[in-house]
Design a protein around this motif. Structure first.
Motif, PDB file in Angstrom:
ATOM      1  N   ASP A 143       0.847  -1.197   0.000  1.00 54.84           N
ATOM      2  CA  ASP A 143       0.000   0.000   0.000  1.00 54.84           C
ATOM      3  C   ASP A 143       0.882   1.246   0.000  1.00 54.84           C
ATOM      4  OD1 ASP A 143      -2.257   1.562   0.151  1.00 54.84           O
ATOM      5  OD2 ASP A 143      -3.073   0.608   1.931  1.00 54.84           O
ATOM      6  N   HIS A 150      -7.864  -1.731   8.709  1.00 50.79           N
ATOM      7  CA  HIS A 150      -6.859  -1.060   7.868  1.00 50.79           C
ATOM      8  C   HIS A 150      -7.289   0.403   7.755  1.00 50.79           C
ATOM      9  CE1 HIS A 150      -4.443  -1.073   3.898  1.00 50.79           C
ATOM     10  NE2 HIS A 150      -5.212  -0.014   3.743  1.00 50.79           N
ATOM     11  N   HIS A 152      -6.375   4.504   6.936  1.00 54.99           N
ATOM     12  CA  HIS A 152      -5.522   5.578   6.425  1.00 54.99           C
ATOM     13  C   HIS A 152      -5.649   6.768   7.375  1.00 54.99           C
ATOM     14  CE1 HIS A 152      -4.059   3.967   2.551  1.00 54.99           C
ATOM     15  NE2 HIS A 152      -4.987   3.069   2.830  1.00 54.99           N
ATOM     16  N   SER A 172       1.428   1.079   8.239  1.00 53.66           N
ATOM     17  CA  SER A 172       2.456   1.226   7.228  1.00 53.66           C
ATOM     18  C   SER A 172       3.658   1.956   7.819  1.00 53.66           C
ATOM     19  CB  SER A 172       1.825   2.008   6.079  1.00 53.66           C
ATOM     20  OG  SER A 172       2.726   2.130   5.049  1.00 53.66           O
ATOM     21  N   ASN A 219      -1.217   5.286   5.187  1.00 53.38           N
ATOM     22  CA  ASN A 219      -1.806   4.496   6.277  1.00 53.38           C
ATOM     23  C   ASN A 219      -1.371   5.068   7.619  1.00 53.38           C
ATOM     24  OD1 ASN A 219      -1.188   2.378   3.959  1.00 53.38           O
ATOM     25  ND2 ASN A 219      -2.873   1.597   5.162  1.00 53.38           N
TER      26      ASN A 219
END
Ligand code: COA
Ligand code: ZN
Length: 298
Positions: A14, A205, A207, A231, A247
């Motif tokens: 990602d 997940h 962001h 991330s 993320n």
């Protein structure tokens, strides 16, 4: 009750898919190796997608071949279709991730299929996975808000999740693709999904577009979720979802999770080295919000 929270670092997929600079195979492998050394239990290493659609993920097969093995890391790769699955099977990738957006416009922008078409294709892939005894999970993207259709109804997310689990998905990653969710909506949706399907079947997940990533992880933990994507350095973004930034940073949520008394098995000092490497390689990884303070503690 387990005291462990599992973090899957999605930076190498990602995080790198939307960078102005495309990293070489060696650079991608070096970032993954730094994450392995930091003790990440799970890493998404790339995607078996069309190189025309996402040039930065070309060569994921080569990346996979060069990874440090025998470290007990759960490596995964994104697959958009049966062809991606076949590649993963050939390479013996231990975990593959399908992706279905709960909002159909997003799904069409991402993989050029409606959500209904995607569900049917995913069922076929999950059927093959069962026959071949392969581990395939699924992302439910735009689970709170879609950049094209706006707020996504919880019933839609429940329906897509139910369909994917019935078709054989081993696990569901519920994704706030554009970073628009707020903690109350996260708690509400994740509580319903956990009651229906079991918290152990679910990850989140997030962001960090609106700086709510850490708060959203907290809300999901309160709803019983014990697995999260994040991330390294806060890298990330989706080329097909306008407005999405990176993320939630791995270093930020390790800090949160460990302060809450859970264990991650991650070595913060080495994680910060991986975060520095992400910045060095891409020139864009901002580093977690807490990074400067964390570095002072070293
Ligand atoms: N791996 C590699 N190449 C693939 C592929 C796969 N899994 N699936 C299709 N392709 C190739 C085809 O061979 C074709 O190549 P060509 O143009 O050289 O002949 C090209 O991609 C287009 O194939 P087609 O079947 O017509 O697909 P499409 O144009 O409808 O695109 C996807 C569909 C899914 C392949 C493409 O949109 C994609 O890869 N999306 C990735 C989305 C993504 O990674 N999003 C970010 C994360 S959520
Ligand atoms: Zn994402």
């Amino acid at each position: 009750m387990t005291n462990q929270i599992v973090i899957n670092d999605v930076g190498p997929r990602d995080g790198l898919q939307n960078q102005p600079k495309t990293l070489s195979i060696e650079e991608r492998v070096s970032l993954i190796t730094a994450l392995v050394e930091a003790g990440l239990p799970a890493i998404e290493v790339g995607a078996f997608v069309s190189p025309k659609a996402v040039p930065a993920m070309a060569g994921t097969d080569e990346v996979f071949a060069q990874l440090p093995k025998d470290k007990g890391v759960n490596y995964s790769a994104l697959i958009p279709n049966a062809r991606g699955f076949e590649t993963g099977v050939k390479l013996n990738v231990p975990l593959m991730s399908l992706v279905v957006a709960a909002s159909s416009t997003m799904n069409e922008k991402n993989i050029r299929m409606t959500t209904a078409q995607s569900m049917s294709m995913s069922s076929d892939v999950l059927g093959m996975a069962k026959e071949l005894n392969r581990n395939v999970q699924a992302y439910v993207a735009t689970a709170w808000e879609c950049p094209f259709e706006g707020i996504v109804q919880q019933d839609e997310v429940l329906k897509v999740t139910d369909g994917l689990i019935k078709a054989g998905a081993s696990h569901i990653v519920v994704a706030d693709t554009i970073g628009a969710a707020a903690p109350d909506a996260v708690h509400s949706l994740m509580s319903k999904l956990a009651a229906e399907f079991g918290a152990d079947k679910l990850s989140c997940h997030f962001h960090d577009t609106r700086a709510m990533g850490v708060a959203n992880v907290y809300a999901a933990i309160e709803a019983g979720i014990r697995q999260f994507d994040a991330s390294i350095g806060g890298l990330g973004g989706c080329p097909f979802a306008p407005g999405a930034t990176g993320n939630v940073a791995t270093e930020d949520i390790v800090l949160l999770i460990e302060q809450m008394g859970f264990e991650t098995g991650i070595n913060m000092s080495k994680l910060l080295e991986a975060s520095d490497l992400a910045t060095e390689l891409t020139g864009t990884a901002r580093g977690g919000h807490a990074k400067a303070w964390l570095k002072q503690q070293k």
